[in-house]
Scaffold this motif. Sequence first.
Motif, PDB file in Angstrom:
ATOM      1  N   HIS A 674       0.719  -1.155   0.109  1.00 24.21           N
ATOM      2  CA  HIS A 674       0.005   0.250   0.069  1.00 24.21           C
ATOM      3  C   HIS A 674       0.812   1.251   0.137  1.00 24.21           C
ATOM      4  N   VAL A 675       0.996   1.938  -1.064  1.00 26.11           N
ATOM      5  CA  VAL A 675       2.075   3.043  -1.283  1.00 26.11           C
ATOM      6  C   VAL A 675       1.185   4.361  -1.316  1.00 26.11           C
ATOM      7  N   CYS A 676       1.849   5.300  -0.560  1.00 21.47           N
ATOM      8  CA  CYS A 676       1.059   6.593  -0.448  1.00 21.47           C
ATOM      9  C   CYS A 676       2.132   7.765  -0.574  1.00 21.47           C
ATOM     10  N   ILE A 677       1.896   8.611  -1.520  1.00 19.70           N
ATOM     11  CA  ILE A 677       3.179   9.611  -1.618  1.00 19.70           C
ATOM     12  C   ILE A 677       2.301  10.790  -1.614  1.00 19.70           C
ATOM     13  N   ASN A 678       3.396  11.671  -0.584  1.00 18.05           N
ATOM     14  CA  ASN A 678       2.392  12.981  -0.052  1.00 18.05           C
ATOM     15  C   ASN A 678       1.184  13.065   0.406  1.00 18.05           C
ATOM     16  N   HIS A 679       0.970  11.844   1.198  1.00 19.45           N
ATOM     17  CA  HIS A 679      -0.300  11.630   1.877  1.00 19.45           C
ATOM     18  C   HIS A 679      -1.508  11.310   0.839  1.00 19.45           C
ATOM     19  N   ASN A 680      -0.962  10.966  -0.237  1.00 16.40           N
ATOM     20  CA  ASN A 680      -1.976  10.555  -1.186  1.00 16.40           C
ATOM     21  C   ASN A 680      -1.767   9.062  -1.600  1.00 16.40           C
ATOM     22  N   CYS A 681      -2.712   8.047  -1.484  1.00 14.96           N
ATOM     23  CA  CYS A 681      -2.608   6.683  -1.615  1.00 14.96           C
ATOM     24  C   CYS A 681      -2.946   6.301  -2.979  1.00 14.96           C
ATOM     25  N   LYS A 682      -1.939   5.200  -3.458  1.00 13.93           N
ATOM     26  CA  LYS A 682      -2.346   4.609  -4.692  1.00 13.93           C
ATOM     27  C   LYS A 682      -2.947   3.335  -4.663  1.00 13.93           C
ATOM     28  N   LEU A 683      -3.439   2.760  -5.550  1.00 13.36           N
ATOM     29  CA  LEU A 683      -3.909   1.511  -5.376  1.00 13.36           C
ATOM     30  C   LEU A 683      -3.026   0.284  -4.764  1.00 13.36           C
ATOM     31  N   PRO A 684      -3.810  -0.604  -4.054  1.00  9.92           N
ATOM     32  CA  PRO A 684      -2.756  -1.626  -3.644  1.00  9.92           C
ATOM     33  C   PRO A 684      -2.087  -2.732  -4.586  1.00  9.92           C
ATOM     34  N   THR A 685      -0.993  -3.164  -4.522  1.00  7.71           N
ATOM     35  CA  THR A 685      -0.576  -4.063  -5.296  1.00  7.71           C
ATOM     36  C   THR A 685       0.072  -5.238  -4.953  1.00  7.71           C
ATOM     37  N   ASN A 686       0.038  -6.498  -5.837  1.00  2.00           N
ATOM     38  CA  ASN A 686       0.627  -7.665  -5.320  1.00  2.00           C
ATOM     39  C   ASN A 686       2.137  -7.733  -5.829  1.00  2.00           C
ATOM     40  N   ASP A 687       2.252  -6.745  -6.947  1.00  2.00           N
ATOM     41  CA  ASP A 687       3.445  -6.963  -7.680  1.00  2.00           C
ATOM     42  C   ASP A 687       4.556  -5.978  -7.153  1.00  2.00           C
ATOM     43  N   VAL A 688       5.470  -6.530  -7.146  1.00  2.00           N
ATOM     44  CA  VAL A 688       7.052  -5.801  -6.695  1.00  2.00           C
ATOM     45  C   VAL A 688       7.352  -4.495  -7.556  1.00  2.00           C
ATOM     46  N   GLU A 689       7.488  -5.073  -8.818  1.00  2.00           N
ATOM     47  CA  GLU A 689       7.762  -4.059  -9.806  1.00  2.00           C
ATOM     48  C   GLU A 689       6.759  -3.041  -9.939  1.00  2.00           C
ATOM     49  N   LYS A 690       5.441  -3.366  -9.811  1.00  2.00           N
ATOM     50  CA  LYS A 690       4.471  -2.258  -9.948  1.00  2.00           C
ATOM     51  C   LYS A 690       4.619  -1.528  -8.638  1.00  2.00           C
ATOM     52  N   MET A 691       4.886  -1.951  -7.481  1.00  2.00           N
ATOM     53  CA  MET A 691       5.307  -1.188  -6.248  1.00  2.00           C
ATOM     54  C   MET A 691       6.364  -0.218  -6.651  1.00  2.00           C
ATOM     55  N   MET A 692       7.066  -0.553  -7.132  1.00  2.00           N
ATOM     56  CA  MET A 692       8.462   0.437  -7.752  1.00  2.00           C
ATOM     57  C   MET A 692       8.062   1.353  -8.479  1.00  2.00           C
ATOM     58  N   GLU A 693       7.399   1.014  -9.601  1.00  2.00           N
ATOM     59  CA  GLU A 693       6.742   2.114 -10.371  1.00  2.00           C
ATOM     60  C   GLU A 693       6.005   3.309  -9.604  1.00  2.00           C
ATOM     61  N   LEU A 694       5.106   2.662  -8.713  1.00  2.00           N
ATOM     62  CA  LEU A 694       4.391   3.955  -8.017  1.00  2.00           C
ATOM     63  C   LEU A 694       5.184   4.838  -7.338  1.00  2.00           C
ATOM     64  N   LEU A 695       6.190   4.366  -6.941  1.00  2.00           N
ATOM     65  CA  LEU A 695       7.328   4.897  -6.013  1.00  2.00           C
ATOM     66  C   LEU A 695       8.024   5.964  -6.706  1.00  2.00           C
ATOM     67  N   TYR A 696       8.024   5.774  -8.141  1.00  2.00           N
ATOM     68  CA  TYR A 696       9.037   6.509  -8.936  1.00  2.00           C
ATOM     69  C   TYR A 696       8.214   7.137 -10.099  1.00  2.00           C
ATOM     70  N   GLU A 697       6.838   7.223  -9.866  1.00  2.00           N
ATOM     71  CA  GLU A 697       5.777   8.001 -10.748  1.00  2.00           C
ATOM     72  C   GLU A 697       6.193   9.420 -10.928  1.00  2.00           C
TER      73      GLU A 697
END
Length: 697
Positions: A674-697
């Motif tokens: 469950h990734v939140c950036i600047n207090h805005n949360c993204k959709l949860p993911t089971n995928d490691v690479e997707k998690m990293m994509e969310l962090l670097y959007e």
Amino acid sequence: MVSTKERQPNKLVNEKSPYLLQHAYNPVNWYPWSEEAFNRAKEENKPIFLSIGYSTCHWCHVMEEESFEDRDVADLMNDTFVSIKVDREERPDIDAVYMEVAQLITGRGGWPLTIIMTPDKKPFVAATYIPKEDRYGQRGMITLIPIIKELWNEQRDKIDDTINQIHETLLKSDREEQGSELDNTISLRAFSEFSKRFDEKYGGFNIRPKFPSPHNLMFLLRYWKRTGDDWALHMVEKTVTEMRKGGIFDQIGFGFHRYSTDEEWLLPHFEKMLYDQAMMMYTLAELYQATHNSVYAKIIREIYDYLQRHLIDKKGGFYSAEDADSEGVEGKFYLWSTDQIYDILDDKESKLFVETYNLQEEGNFRDEAIDEKTGNNIPYLRKDLSKMASSLNEGITVLDDEIDQVRRKVLTSRNNRIKPHLDDKILTDWNGLMIAALSKAARVLNDENLLQSAINAIEFILHEMYNEKILCHRYRDGEVTINGFLDDYAFLAWALLELYETTFQMKYLKLSKSIIDIMIDQFLDTENGGFYFSGKNNEELLVRKMDAYDGAIPSGNSIAVLSLIRIARLLGDSKYETISTEAMKSFSRIIERTPTGFSMMLASYEFQLGKSFEIIIAGDIENSDTDKMLKKLRSVYLPNKIVLLRNNDSKTDLDKMAPYTKYYDALNEKATAHVCINHNCKLPTNDVEKMMELLYE
């Protein structure tokens, strides 16, 4: 010198401080800082001679040998003063107050610190090292003491005037009015100032002397990450590389000396301090995350090798320091003639060692006082450090393996020398720095040995020096004493937060909150923000100091701010972030004037300034999918992130401490990010690479 068995001890003989015990058989009638000493001074109407130092201080040893071991000087001191010795590492509160006095009176500071004051602790004379005899325009002890005696007996009104001026200045200088929030250009200004001072040839930020000051590098790494300015990263890498190659790093036994007296990092002052090893290890762990250069991982393990051999107590805590001197000579333990090397090694090995470590027949080591070569050498490197380690998996090259075998032979020989004095007291604040560094490095390198040392040390501190209400500052030889200062609480909180993020054991998160809450209760200035160095349970001195200057180590305020921001984000409790913001505002005026003096505070400010990343992993830490997610997160340099693990064991406690996390469950019975950036949360993911994509959007 007369054996201590033939001499009468003074009042220091029953102390535990290694520094005080070094002076226990001086002919000076030393007292520890105590009511007994102050009462005697009042009864006999004598001024106090206060001498502050630490056990691994070279010039403290010089002054002891010249003056405090000298019967003529001792007789003068015993006739004129009641003399008190203070270990600055045991009582940093006393040292901080009287060091400011010295800087006000003389314009400089350092150790040994000498203060002449009244029986009610009011200073009127200050100096650092004082020679026995007059020298180079400076009065020596033999001349100075009679002058002070006459002043005390005949001109007390002048002393009173000086005392009043000093006290008024102390009160005025103690605090500034709270300013506004820091302007977001402050980091650019600090970066620009570091750039102007940067030594492009040898790294570092001054001509001489040069200190490691790893918190400067930590700030620059954060600035690089936020802005993408590669010059900031270059300054960090260049500085670390040149330090590792230089004499400031012990090429034979590893570990960093205290500082370099020259611009090339070649000629060190030879003390080895625990805090330098800790802060360098933490910085190297971040630098490895940022670059994945295996050289930095290798240096971390070299520091750890040194710690294991010299600074780890069998109960798990870490000792404070090793001396610069052995056999009365600074650096003797670390220096070599070429003849000594040829006596230890065969011709081929000797040639390899001499060429690798740049030894010269006439010596490469210059005596600092006379600036002449001595015939001795300090080993240092000139070769490319990339040859030291090819990768974490592949190990080191054949050539480096050969060099390392030769180095080990020299180390074995060196171990037969008379070793420098070991200061084996255990300080909570410095151990906090070391635990934070080990936890961070263990997480980054996936190293169980580093982690176990961190756990052993935290368990020692919690078992021996903490009773759930009061944290103590010093342990030695079974004695625990001195109520903790701000640094003890702030640095331990940092250590616990790092340990939580490495182990995800809830007890460490709970303890970090408890320590932070006590810190707020005991040290916070509720009116103006910021934290006092001494708490409600500490001894009351002339003034109650509050400081954020990041000197040899980060200030307690800087680390308190960082820990408050992190605990606020971890728990979703904004009150902690509000306290951190008010603390920064309380120092903003002085930070605006000299931003590079507050690099750790600015590193903490970068946490607020840059993108924030809150990541909750829902999954069992024992499962491979959870492990993959965590390892991926640990491999990247994201200094503004916090990570929580929500698994079956932690759910109940975590939901109570951080209620917002109860909505973050695993999806599809798989590890879920469950990734939140600047207090805005993204959709949860089971995928490691997707998690990293969310962090670097």
